[in-house]
Design a protein around this motif. Structure first.
Motif, mmCIF file in Angstrom:
data_model
loop_
_atom_site.group_PDB
_atom_site.id
_atom_site.type_symbol
_atom_site.label_atom_id
_atom_site.label_comp_id
_atom_site.label_asym_id
_atom_site.label_seq_id
_atom_site.Cartn_x
_atom_site.Cartn_y
_atom_site.Cartn_z
ATOM 1 N N ASP A 1 10.736 -3.141 -12.536
ATOM 2 C CA ASP A 1 11.949 -2.673 -11.759
ATOM 3 C C ASP A 1 12.717 -4.237 -11.180
ATOM 4 O O ASP A 1 11.603 -5.144 -9.463
ATOM 5 C CB ASP A 1 12.070 -2.046 -10.654
ATOM 6 C CG ASP A 1 12.590 -1.242 -10.031
ATOM 7 O OD1 ASP A 1 13.101 -0.191 -9.250
ATOM 8 O OD2 ASP A 1 14.758 -1.385 -10.497
ATOM 9 N N PHE B 1 14.193 -3.525 -0.657
ATOM 10 C CA PHE B 1 13.755 -4.466 -2.108
ATOM 11 C C PHE B 1 14.801 -5.495 -2.661
ATOM 12 O O PHE B 1 16.156 -4.711 -3.508
ATOM 13 C CB PHE B 1 13.634 -2.759 -2.864
ATOM 14 C CG PHE B 1 12.916 -2.896 -4.424
ATOM 15 C CD1 PHE B 1 14.354 -3.021 -5.781
ATOM 16 C CD2 PHE B 1 12.022 -2.998 -4.767
ATOM 17 C CE1 PHE B 1 13.404 -2.712 -6.888
ATOM 18 C CE2 PHE B 1 11.247 -3.340 -6.064
ATOM 19 C CZ PHE B 1 11.803 -3.007 -6.943
ATOM 20 N N VAL C 1 1.681 3.642 -7.794
ATOM 21 C CA VAL C 1 2.792 3.098 -7.000
ATOM 22 C C VAL C 1 2.584 3.339 -6.054
ATOM 23 O O VAL C 1 3.368 2.795 -4.823
ATOM 24 C CB VAL C 1 4.093 3.234 -7.770
ATOM 25 C CG1 VAL C 1 3.998 2.473 -8.555
ATOM 26 C CG2 VAL C 1 3.912 4.505 -8.425
ATOM 27 N N ILE C 2 1.556 4.735 -5.252
ATOM 28 C CA ILE C 2 0.871 5.332 -4.151
ATOM 29 C C ILE C 2 0.947 4.436 -3.255
ATOM 30 O O ILE C 2 0.324 4.854 -2.189
ATOM 31 C CB ILE C 2 1.060 6.508 -4.345
ATOM 32 C CG1 ILE C 2 -0.561 6.556 -4.909
ATOM 33 C CG2 ILE C 2 2.298 7.455 -5.245
ATOM 34 C CD1 ILE C 2 -0.928 7.842 -4.805
ATOM 35 N N ASP C 3 0.358 3.348 -3.698
ATOM 36 C CA ASP C 3 -0.745 2.685 -2.608
ATOM 37 C C ASP C 3 -0.407 2.413 -2.043
ATOM 38 O O ASP C 3 1.086 1.749 -2.399
ATOM 39 C CB ASP C 3 -2.175 1.828 -3.666
ATOM 40 C CG ASP C 3 -3.002 2.237 -4.885
ATOM 41 O OD1 ASP C 3 -3.496 1.637 -5.943
ATOM 42 O OD2 ASP C 3 -3.043 3.179 -4.439
ATOM 43 N N THR C 4 -1.220 1.489 -0.511
ATOM 44 C CA THR C 4 -0.042 0.828 0.250
ATOM 45 C C THR C 4 -0.230 -0.367 -0.464
ATOM 46 O O THR C 4 -0.751 -1.028 -0.946
ATOM 47 C CB THR C 4 -1.368 1.081 2.066
ATOM 48 O OG1 THR C 4 -1.532 2.523 1.980
ATOM 49 C CG2 THR C 4 -0.859 0.439 2.491
ATOM 50 N N GLN C 5 1.461 -0.968 0.367
ATOM 51 C CA GLN C 5 1.521 -1.912 0.060
ATOM 52 C C GLN C 5 1.310 -3.092 1.462
ATOM 53 O O GLN C 5 1.200 -2.357 2.187
ATOM 54 C CB GLN C 5 3.215 -2.551 -0.295
ATOM 55 C CG GLN C 5 3.348 -1.817 -1.126
ATOM 56 C CD GLN C 5 5.351 -1.975 -1.460
ATOM 57 O OE1 GLN C 5 5.432 -2.449 -1.390
ATOM 58 N NE2 GLN C 5 5.382 -0.256 -2.983
ATOM 59 N N TYR C 6 0.699 -4.620 1.061
ATOM 60 C CA TYR C 6 0.229 -4.775 2.314
ATOM 61 C C TYR C 6 1.226 -6.499 2.063
ATOM 62 O O TYR C 6 2.228 -7.318 0.982
ATOM 63 C CB TYR C 6 -1.046 -5.572 2.195
ATOM 64 C CG TYR C 6 -1.833 -4.376 1.969
ATOM 65 C CD1 TYR C 6 -2.404 -3.042 0.958
ATOM 66 C CD2 TYR C 6 -2.434 -3.443 3.528
ATOM 67 C CE1 TYR C 6 -2.972 -2.399 0.870
ATOM 68 C CE2 TYR C 6 -2.899 -2.820 3.301
ATOM 69 C CZ TYR C 6 -3.568 -2.245 2.600
ATOM 70 O OH TYR C 6 -4.319 -0.992 2.247
ATOM 71 N N PHE C 7 2.032 -6.685 3.491
ATOM 72 C CA PHE C 7 3.104 -8.119 2.968
ATOM 73 C C PHE C 7 2.638 -8.991 3.417
ATOM 74 O O PHE C 7 2.144 -8.656 4.612
ATOM 75 C CB PHE C 7 4.041 -6.978 4.564
ATOM 76 C CG PHE C 7 5.259 -6.059 3.360
ATOM 77 C CD1 PHE C 7 4.275 -5.117 3.615
ATOM 78 C CD2 PHE C 7 6.466 -6.679 2.990
ATOM 79 C CE1 PHE C 7 5.452 -3.748 2.824
ATOM 80 C CE2 PHE C 7 7.291 -5.511 3.098
ATOM 81 C CZ PHE C 7 6.673 -4.080 2.458
ATOM 82 N N TYR D 1 10.772 -8.299 -1.831
ATOM 83 C CA TYR D 1 11.731 -8.129 -0.265
ATOM 84 C C TYR D 1 12.476 -8.989 0.672
ATOM 85 O O TYR D 1 12.347 -9.682 0.156
ATOM 86 C CB TYR D 1 11.180 -6.954 0.999
ATOM 87 C CG TYR D 1 10.634 -5.206 0.561
ATOM 88 C CD1 TYR D 1 9.237 -5.321 -0.141
ATOM 89 C CD2 TYR D 1 11.346 -4.112 -0.396
ATOM 90 C CE1 TYR D 1 8.322 -4.661 -0.857
ATOM 91 C CE2 TYR D 1 10.682 -2.823 -0.669
ATOM 92 C CZ TYR D 1 9.350 -3.490 -1.450
ATOM 93 O OH TYR D 1 8.777 -2.280 -1.864
ATOM 94 N N SER E 1 15.845 -3.863 -9.854
ATOM 95 C CA SER E 1 17.528 -3.129 -9.964
ATOM 96 C C SER E 1 17.417 -4.037 -8.722
ATOM 97 O O SER E 1 18.625 -3.646 -7.890
ATOM 98 C CB SER E 1 17.028 -2.378 -9.415
ATOM 99 O OG SER E 1 16.345 -1.517 -8.614
ATOM 100 N N TYR F 1 5.926 -6.823 -4.795
ATOM 101 C CA TYR F 1 6.818 -6.836 -4.587
ATOM 102 C C TYR F 1 7.513 -7.950 -3.792
ATOM 103 O O TYR F 1 7.360 -8.721 -3.170
ATOM 104 C CB TYR F 1 7.091 -5.347 -3.930
ATOM 105 C CG TYR F 1 6.408 -3.690 -4.651
ATOM 106 C CD1 TYR F 1 5.230 -3.675 -4.501
ATOM 107 C CD2 TYR F 1 7.455 -3.055 -5.442
ATOM 108 C CE1 TYR F 1 4.732 -2.507 -4.719
ATOM 109 C CE2 TYR F 1 6.759 -1.786 -5.658
ATOM 110 C CZ TYR F 1 5.172 -1.560 -5.489
ATOM 111 O OH TYR F 1 4.735 -0.811 -5.751
#
Lengths: 113, 114
Positions: free
Chosen positions: B56, B45, B99-105, B35, B58, B33
């Protein structure tokens, strides 16, 4: 549509006193909610997440948050603030279909000695 | 295990120039992702890759922004030509398969357009 509102842009506490950072959410679904923290010049770090299991979620560094559906709230608390807690905190909800995160405006926590 | 890395950490460019930001996700993470946080605003996003495919986009502000993810590994985000309002911090995040897995930044790239 999903959204989160952080009710305070800045919170100031004294070291050793409790922390309360407030967050309200709006969601058409049963939400997945998160708190992330960003320390100065660092990336975003996950503090804790709620995914419809226990309503009281414990995170790292002594933080916890309680999911209250009746109040549409997910406030972040810590019993005793430490100087190292000074940072910006983000309340976040995720879109269950795409996984994209929707962020609140952020709350800057100042901890005074 | 290495975390999400981003390069450069800072970039200062003139209006009209081109800049390319890079993100290396955690190894084995299918989801990537992008952002952005513009000064004084919330983090928003931009787009989402699943492996090498755009799932996506968008949130992409306009066609001056082009994202790629070569071979499903690292991703680049190119801004061409850059405008003043593109200034901000660009974050990359990755998560495993669902998609529900934790996002690591990652630590973010601070872009300043003069």
């Amino acid at each position: 549509a999903q959204s989160v509102t952080q009710l305070d842009s800045h919170v100031s506490v004294s070291e050793g006193t409790p922390v309360l950072l407030r967050c309200n959410y709006s969601s058409s679904y049963s939400p997945s909610l998160f708190w992330y923290v960003q320390h100065p010049n660092k990336g975003l770090q996950l503090l804790l997440k709620y995914t419809s299991a226990a309503t009281l979620v414990k995170g790292i560094n002594g933080f916890e948050a309680e999911f209250k559906k009746s109040e549409t709230s997910f406030h972040l608390t810590k019993p005793s603030a430490h100087m190292s807690d000074a940072a910006e905190y983000f309340c976040v909800v995720s879109d269950p279909n795409t996984g994209k995160l929707i962020f609140g405006q952020g709350t800057t926590l100042q901890v005074k000695p | 295990e290495a975390g999400v890395t981003q390069f450069p950490s800072h970039s200062v460019i003139e209006k009209g120039q081109t800049v390319t930001l890079r993100c290396d996700p955690i190894s084995g993470h299918d989801n990537l992702y992008w952002y952005r946080r513009v000064m004084g605003k919330e983090i928003k996003f931009l787009l989402h890759f699943v492996k090498e495919s755009k799932q996506d986009e968008s949130g992409m502000p306009n066609n001056r922004f082009l994202a790629e993810r070569t071979g499903g590994t690292y991703s680049t985000l190119k801004v061409q030509p850059a405008e003043l309002e593109d200034s901000g911090v660009y974050f990359c995040a990755s998560s495993q398969r669902r998609v529900i897995d934790t996002q690591y930044f990652g630590p973010g790239t601070r872009l300043t357009v003069l």
